[in-house]
Design an enzyme around this catalytic site. Structure first.
Site, PDB file in Angstrom:
ATOM      1  N   ASP A  60       0.864  -1.177   0.000  1.00  0.00           N
ATOM      2  CA  ASP A  60       0.000   0.000   0.000  1.00  0.00           C
ATOM      3  C   ASP A  60       0.900   1.226   0.000  1.00  0.00           C
ATOM      4  O   ASP A  60       1.686   1.416   0.939  1.00  0.00           O
ATOM      5  CB  ASP A  60      -0.884  -0.022   1.245  1.00  0.00           C
ATOM      6  N   SER A 139      -2.140  14.739 -14.181  1.00  0.00           N
ATOM      7  CA  SER A 139      -3.427  14.788 -14.877  1.00  0.00           C
ATOM      8  C   SER A 139      -3.634  16.187 -15.435  1.00  0.00           C
ATOM      9  O   SER A 139      -3.001  17.155 -14.988  1.00  0.00           O
ATOM     10  CB  SER A 139      -4.546  14.458 -13.880  1.00  0.00           C
ATOM     11  N   TYR A 152      -8.969  15.305  -5.833  1.00  0.00           N
ATOM     12  CA  TYR A 152      -8.169  14.817  -6.959  1.00  0.00           C
ATOM     13  C   TYR A 152      -7.357  15.956  -7.562  1.00  0.00           C
ATOM     14  O   TYR A 152      -6.151  15.813  -7.816  1.00  0.00           O
ATOM     15  CB  TYR A 152      -9.089  14.187  -8.005  1.00  0.00           C
ATOM     16  N   LYS A 156      -3.263  16.235  -7.618  1.00  0.00           N
ATOM     17  CA  LYS A 156      -2.527  16.245  -8.890  1.00  0.00           C
ATOM     18  C   LYS A 156      -1.785  17.569  -9.099  1.00  0.00           C
ATOM     19  O   LYS A 156      -0.692  17.577  -9.697  1.00  0.00           O
ATOM     20  CB  LYS A 156      -3.475  15.950 -10.048  1.00  0.00           C
ATOM     21  N   VAL A 185      -8.557   8.817 -20.040  1.00  0.00           N
ATOM     22  CA  VAL A 185      -8.482   7.772 -21.062  1.00  0.00           C
ATOM     23  C   VAL A 185      -9.605   6.776 -20.781  1.00  0.00           C
ATOM     24  O   VAL A 185      -9.615   6.132 -19.728  1.00  0.00           O
ATOM     25  CB  VAL A 185      -7.107   7.077 -21.033  1.00  0.00           C
ATOM     26  N   GLY A 189      -9.405   1.957 -15.731  1.00  0.00           N
ATOM     27  CA  GLY A 189     -10.434   1.832 -14.703  1.00  0.00           C
ATOM     28  C   GLY A 189     -10.964   3.174 -14.259  1.00  0.00           C
ATOM     29  O   GLY A 189     -12.185   3.363 -14.099  1.00  0.00           O
TER      30      GLY A 189
END
Length: 265
Positions: A60, A139, A152, A156, A185, A189
């Protein structure tokens, strides 16, 4: 593009998505690859596909001791380590008032703290190799804010800052430190997660989401995993030896400006 055939590569989040695709690319170039991931089933599938030049390590990235142990194992088994690819990442999509402390902590811990732990643990071996490379996956959300992905975006944006800081600190040792900033993309996932959210929110099909996204890019198509993987491979290549501290957009021109009020066809 020249990638040394005997590179020794550690990839966080390596059992799926971008991580697995860059593992394929590196093995095809003759590298040994260690996949570090917390998904045992995904690791088993990845190793079955990649073969004897790959090893798997369950860890992890939020746990510093586990990251250190993973790096030490790779250095021992490969007799060195010269390449680190940071691909581990998570996202949640929620209005600001629904984001819990656990949501925030998970995203920042995986995407940013985990990246730092990996760089910190691997850096001494990368320096010793004389040809160290670090490439992280940020990103487009590391350069532009988007609604409902607050943590997020923060992680990033922070990752780009971390990369720039480590790039200047490691520059005297000739270790290069760069990152790529892809748009979503749809085959990964996370890309599927975002597309499904857009589908539900807009009450349209996933196919319509993908079609609308493709039409919005100046280059007129959605990105592929290979678009990102080939860019990462370039940063690892000999030709990129004089590039460090870069945060390269892999976005089909989406970062380019436009003139409000002007309609293009």
């Amino acid at each position: 593009m020249t990638i040394a055939s005997n590179r020794k590569v550690l990839i966080t989040g390596g059992a799926s998505g971008f991580g697995l695709d860059i593992a394929r690319e590196m093995i095809s170039a003759g590298a040994k690859v260690a996949l570090v991931d917390n998904s045992v089933p995904n690791l088993a599938l990845a190793i079955k596909e990649l073969g004897s030049n790959a090893i798997s390590i369950e860890a992890d990235v939020r746990n510093q001791a586990e990251v250190i142990a993973a790096v030490e194992r790779v250095n021992k088994e490969f007799k060195g380590l010269d390449t680190l690819v940071i691909s581990a990442g998570v996202i949640h999509i929620k209005p600001m008032n629904e984001v819990s402390e656990a949501d925030w902590d998970l995203t920042l811990d995986v995407n940013l703290k985990g990246a730092f732990f990996a760089i910190q643990a691997a850096s001494k071996y990368l320096v010793d190799s004389g040809r160290g490379r670090i490439v992280a996956i940020s990103s487009d959300a590391g350069k532009r804010g988007y609604a409902q992905v607050q943590a997020y975006c923060a992680s990033k944006f922070g990752l780009i800052g971390l990369i720039e800081s480590c790039a200047i600190e490691l520059a005297p040792t000739q270790v290069t430190v760069n990152c790529v900033c892809p748009v979503g993309v749809p085959t990964t996932g996370m890309g599927q997660q975002v597309a499904n959210w857009k589908s539900q929110t807009g009450n349209i099909s996933v196919a319509q989401v993908k079609s609308a996204a493709a039409a919005a890019f100046p280059l007129g198509r959605n990105p592929t995993e290979a678009d990102v993987t080939k860019t990462i491979a370039f940063f690892i290549s000999d030709e990129a030896a004089f590039l460090t501290g870069c945060a390269l957009d892999v976005d089909g021109g989406a970062h380019l400006g436009y003139m409000p009020g002007v309609v293009t066809k």
